[in-house]
Design an enzyme around this catalytic site. Structure first.
Site, PDB file in Angstrom:
ATOM      1  CB  ALA A  34     -84.971  64.008  57.753  1.00  0.00           C
ATOM      2  CE1 TYR A  36     -85.282  54.000  59.470  1.00  0.00           C
ATOM      3  CE2 TYR A  36     -85.554  53.874  61.845  1.00  0.00           C
ATOM      4  CZ  TYR A  36     -85.434  53.246  60.621  1.00  0.00           C
ATOM      5  OH  TYR A  36     -85.458  51.887  60.554  1.00  0.00           O
ATOM      6  CG  ASP A  37     -84.319  58.537  55.725  1.00  0.00           C
ATOM      7  OD1 ASP A  37     -84.754  57.422  56.080  1.00  0.00           O
ATOM      8  OD2 ASP A  37     -84.936  59.305  54.958  1.00  0.00           O
ATOM      9  CB  SER A  82     -87.467  48.566  50.207  1.00  0.00           C
ATOM     10  OG  SER A  82     -87.132  49.842  50.602  1.00  0.00           O
ATOM     11  CD  GLU A 114     -95.066  54.830  39.337  1.00  0.00           C
ATOM     12  OE1 GLU A 114     -95.161  54.588  40.559  1.00  0.00           O
ATOM     13  OE2 GLU A 114     -95.228  53.962  38.456  1.00  0.00           O
ATOM     14  CE  LYS A 116     -90.137  56.530  48.435  1.00  0.00           C
ATOM     15  NZ  LYS A 116     -90.798  56.552  49.746  1.00  0.00           N
ATOM     16  CG  ASP A 118     -94.773  60.291  53.373  1.00  0.00           C
ATOM     17  OD1 ASP A 118     -94.407  59.124  53.651  1.00  0.00           O
ATOM     18  OD2 ASP A 118     -94.383  61.294  53.996  1.00  0.00           O
ATOM     19  CD  GLU A 174     -97.164  54.111  49.941  1.00  0.00           C
ATOM     20  OE1 GLU A 174     -96.808  53.063  49.333  1.00  0.00           O
ATOM     21  OE2 GLU A 174     -96.490  54.633  50.844  1.00  0.00           O
ATOM     22  CE1 TYR A 226     -96.062  50.907  45.078  1.00  0.00           C
ATOM     23  CE2 TYR A 226     -97.315  52.870  45.660  1.00  0.00           C
ATOM     24  CZ  TYR A 226     -96.540  51.789  46.032  1.00  0.00           C
ATOM     25  OH  TYR A 226     -96.250  51.578  47.343  1.00  0.00           O
ATOM     26  CE  LYS A 291     -92.429  52.428  40.538  1.00  0.00           C
ATOM     27  NZ  LYS A 291     -93.829  52.096  40.822  1.00  0.00           N
ATOM     28  CE  LYS A 315     -86.897  60.097  51.144  1.00  0.00           C
ATOM     29  NZ  LYS A 315     -87.591  59.051  51.868  1.00  0.00           N
ATOM     30  CB  CYS A 409    -101.485  92.565  77.188  1.00  0.00           C
ATOM     31  SG  CYS A 409    -101.086  92.898  75.469  1.00  0.00           S
ATOM     32  CB  CYS A 412    -101.324  97.369  76.154  1.00  0.00           C
ATOM     33  SG  CYS A 412    -102.628  96.200  76.589  1.00  0.00           S
ATOM     34  CB  CYS A 427    -104.839  91.577  75.248  1.00  0.00           C
ATOM     35  SG  CYS A 427    -104.717  93.327  75.670  1.00  0.00           S
ATOM     36  CB  CYS A 433    -103.919  96.481  73.361  1.00  0.00           C
ATOM     37  SG  CYS A 433    -102.582  95.343  72.972  1.00  0.00           S
TER      38      CYS A 433
HETATM   39  S1  IVH Z   1     -92.613  51.049  43.875  1.00  0.00           S
HETATM   40  C1  IVH Z   1     -90.517  47.482  43.323  1.00  0.00           C
HETATM   41  N1  IVH Z   1     -93.833  53.332  43.549  1.00  0.00           N
HETATM   42  O1  IVH Z   1     -92.115  53.794  48.858  1.00  0.00           O
HETATM   43  C2  IVH Z   1     -90.703  48.778  43.938  1.00  0.00           C
HETATM   44  N2  IVH Z   1     -93.259  52.668  45.762  1.00  0.00           N
HETATM   45  O2  IVH Z   1     -89.441  53.553  49.875  1.00  0.00           O
HETATM   46  C3  IVH Z   1     -91.800  48.792  44.894  1.00  0.00           C
HETATM   47  N3  IVH Z   1     -93.978  54.235  47.487  1.00  0.00           N
HETATM   48  O3  IVH Z   1     -92.459  50.465  49.881  1.00  0.00           O
HETATM   49  C4  IVH Z   1     -92.243  50.116  45.273  1.00  0.00           C
HETATM   50  N4  IVH Z   1     -94.933  55.677  46.131  1.00  0.00           N
HETATM   51  O4  IVH Z   1     -94.508  52.043  50.089  1.00  0.00           O
HETATM   52  C5  IVH Z   1     -93.292  52.481  44.438  1.00  0.00           C
HETATM   53  N5  IVH Z   1     -94.963  55.319  43.130  1.00  0.00           N
HETATM   54  C6  IVH Z   1     -94.417  54.453  43.986  1.00  0.00           C
HETATM   55  C7  IVH Z   1     -94.425  54.689  45.379  1.00  0.00           C
HETATM   56  C8  IVH Z   1     -93.813  53.771  46.233  1.00  0.00           C
HETATM   57  C9  IVH Z   1     -94.658  55.377  47.395  1.00  0.00           C
HETATM   58  C10 IVH Z   1     -93.501  53.648  48.747  1.00  0.00           C
HETATM   59  C11 IVH Z   1     -93.783  52.186  48.889  1.00  0.00           C
HETATM   60  C12 IVH Z   1     -92.434  51.544  49.033  1.00  0.00           C
HETATM   61  C13 IVH Z   1     -91.631  52.682  49.574  1.00  0.00           C
HETATM   62  C14 IVH Z   1     -90.153  52.480  49.337  1.00  0.00           C
END
Ligand code: IVH
Length: 679
Positions: A34, A36-37, A82, A114, A116, A118, A174, A226, A291, A315, A409, A412, A427, A433
């Protein structure tokens, strides 16, 4: 302003380069995602304001890190993309508007929704039906060849299920480490004093980056696919969803929660549902992905730099966050165990505000090298209690304080002792106690023990502090006047509590044994003791050898039981409890049937059953000759799983233990000639 911006851009780039390196190359990040983002978002915003300063080497201009030495590099002819992120509904609505505008359509779009996952992105290549290569994403166009590690993952098919397989088929997916496998891996590492992984994703990535595939083989990794990469000689369906079904038929693992939804509202409903399911899933997800389902529409929408316009990641709240360790308290448990508890600056993590986290014991504090004042990473995932997973050493203040176990402790004042070979300090005050007394009474009154409704933790603490109650037996001597004189206690509540105390006198032997709070005697052991010995008297007088005849009772538990009943103080409380009128019906043990599929099997029940209570299912299993235990281990032969089964089911799947659903279970019970209750 402008020169300030320039300096800030440079600082952010340097920091992000460093974090990138630690995350992607070393698998050892020092800040949560979080954060990093946020740094990345800040840099993106500054670069948007000053496009003239964007350089090709800025962290915003690439997706991953450099390949490590030791693995061959792999070119992705079709780049591994990505995803853009949406953090709230407004982001999702804006995205929906952008794509419908671009497509010039007013019809609601159909999406594949779908989870996501991790984990770590992977590309799997098949030639003429045979698995030939697995590669990491790397920077999107060049990844690392990790074929020998991925080959060890059972969920990756080595051959496609098809008589006429495609000449070339690349699938993307993944690799994940289920939470149960992650916890077990860390537990083993902790026991050996080795480094632990911060989260399942790092554990998966770390496992795949091992040069020795035998190490990867020991790690319980999993995969879901996926997306498609390069394809030759295969007719790709018209939609993403149908493609996943087709990949499923070829032998790939497709996540069961993938669904088609209509319009933005369908997506948001899916988001909410998955959010509710999140904690119960056996693996971490950090959001959901929408998608556009039709490939022709995907094609029309195309890409912006490294991310498709036709997909977005929505997210969830982060499961790891930064906060400050403000103090450490030492809590005294029911058996005297001292647990260091982190007092944190409150932080929103994993969907709730967290202000306490466990630090386990002093070994863990030394391993983390954590000090008061440190900035720490807190993780909260699933039903696991929040953990301090690491320390951001770079942010340690000069006056950070070392954490020491107190000698006495905090409750007590008795000596704190740590026995040879035990990780936990205790303890030595025993029932002298007040903390141990309070915990013992809380346990006694709890739902699975004597089930005294309305007698909550706070009230028990007050009763002990005011000297009205010293042991559980004193509960039965409480008077209306004593209760009603307490703050915030009306006459009605006081009477309700007294009624609940009286009602609790009618109990069962297993509950009563469990309520006594003997060390390491949980519900299952209490039941086993009761069923084996049938009477309290027989348990009280049993010696260690006799106790060890009970299933699941080893020398340690037998020792705890024996010594509990030898202590005059405990016998005194027991007598008082029985004098107060606590009683239970005789234990009935039905004769086991002669033949059944469950005979001699060790079975675990989990999840909720729709046609039976847990107790009924347990007793049917016992009549069918099974031994019913509480936790899944290598010794378990079968898991019977109802709805919403969680970590036990996950563990069974991990260990490859057969799982039976409710209907099959009931059929087999009937076949064994047993009648269901009420039929
Ligand atoms: S689709 C064209 N579907 O999230 C799109 N990615 O933040 C390609 N990830 O690099 C990715 N679950 O490692 C897709 N259901 C899912 C996913 C998913 C996890 C990851 C994946 C991707 C990263 C992007």
């Amino acid at each position: 302003m402008s020169s300030d911006d320039k300096a800030r851009i440079e600082t952010l780039r340097a920091e992000l380069h460093e974090h990138n390196y630690r995350y992607y190359v070393l698998d050892d990040p020092s800040i949560p995602d979080a954060e990093y983002d946020r740094l990345m978002a800040e840099l993106r915003a500054l670069e948007a304001r000053h496009p003239e300063w964007v350089t090709p080497d800025s962290p915003t201009q690439r997706v991953g890190g450099a390949p490590l030495e030791g693995f061959a590099t792999v070119e992705h002819r079709i780049p591994m993309l990505s995803l853009d992120n949406a953090f709230d509904e407004a982001d999702v609505n804006a995205w929906y508007k952008r794509i419908t505008d671009r497509l010039q359509t007013r019809d609601p779009l159909i999406f594949a929704c779908e989870p996501k996952l991790d984990g770590m992105a992977i590309s799997l290549r098949y030639e003429n039906g045979a698995f030939v290569r697995a590669a990491t994403r790397g920077d999107g166009t060049t990844g690392e060849d990790i074929t020998s590690n991925v080959r060890t993952i059972h969920a990756v098919p080595l051959r496609l299920r098809s008589d006429r397989p495609p000449a070339v088929l690349e699938v993307r997916g993944e690799i994940i480490m289920p939470r149960a496998a992650f916890e077990a891996l860390n537990e083993r590492a902790r026991a050996r004093g080795e480094k632990v992984f911060v989260n399942p994703r790092n554990a998966a990535a770390g496992s795949l980056r091992q040069l020795d595939p035998r190490v990867a083989a020991e790690r319980k990794l999993d995969v879901y696919v996926y997306a498609l990469g390069e394809v030759e000689g295969w007719t790709v369906p018209d939609t993403h969803f149908d493609t996943l079904q087709a990949l499923g038929e070829l032998g790939f693992r497709i996540n069961p929660h993938i669904r088609r939804e209509e319009g933005v509202q369908g997506c948001l409903d899916y988001y909410r549902e998955m959010g509710e399911l999140r904690d119960q899933l056996p693996y971490d997800i950090d959001g959901v992905v929408y998608k556009v389902d039709r490939f022709d529409l995907q094609q029309k929408l195309g890409f912006v730099s490294r991310a498709p316009r036709w997909a977005i990641a929505h997210k969830f709240p982060a499961q790891e966050e930064l906060t400050v360790l403000e103090d450490v308290d030492f809590q005294v448990g029911r058996t005297g165990k001292i647990t260091p508890v982190a007092r944190l600056r409150p932080v929103f993590v994993g969907g709730v505000t967290v202000s306490n986290a466990t630090l386990h014991n002093m070994d863990e504090i030394r391993r983390l090298d954590v000090r008061i004042g440190d900035t720490v990473i807190v993780r909260r995932a699933g039903d696991v209690i929040p953990q301090v997973v690491s320390v951001v050493k770079e942010r340690r203040p000069a006056d950070a304080r070392i954490i020491r176990m107190p000698e006495h402790c905090p409750e007590c004042g008795s000596d704190i002792i740590q026995l040879e070979g035990e990780a936990d300090a205790r303890c030595s005050g025993g029932l002298f106690c007040p903390a141990q007394r309070k915990e013992a009474i809380k346990h006694f009154a709890s739902r699975k023990a004597m089930d005294i409704e309305g007698l909550g933790d706070k009230l028990i603490e007050t009763l002990v502090d005011k000297g009205l109650v010293e042991t559980a037996a004193d509960l039965y001597a409480l008077k209306f006047e004593q209760l009603v004189s307490l703050e915030r206690m009306g006459p009605k509540s006081a009477q309700n509590i007294l009624d609940a105390i009286v009602a609790s006198r009618e109990t069962t032997l297993p509950r009563f044994i469990y309520a006594l709070g003997i060390r390491e005697v949980g519900e299952a052991t209490a039941r086993a003791l009761a069923e084996h010995f049938r009477t309290l008297d027989a348990i009280e007088t049993a010696d260690r050898d006799a106790l060890m005849q009970v299933p699941d009772v080893g020398p340690v538990v037998a020792g705890h039981v024996e010594s509990f009943f030898r202590q005059p103080h405990n016998r005194e409380i027991l007598d008082k409890l029985l004098d107060a009128g606590i009683h239970w019906p005789d234990i009935e043990v039905a004769e086991p049937v002669a033949e059944s599929p469950f005979l001699g099997k060790t079975v675990v029940l989990t999840g909720s059953l729709s046609q039976l209570t847990r107790d009924q299912a347990r007793s049917l299993l016992q009549q069918a000759g099974a031994k019913v235990t509480g936790s899944v281990s290598a010794k378990t032969d079968l898991v019977v799983a109802g709805e919403k089964a969680g970590s036990k089911l996950a563990k069974a799947e991990q260990l490859g233990i057969p799982v039976m659903d409710e209907n099959t279970f009931i059929d087999q019970i009937r076949e064994a000639g047993l009648a269901l209750p009420g039929t």
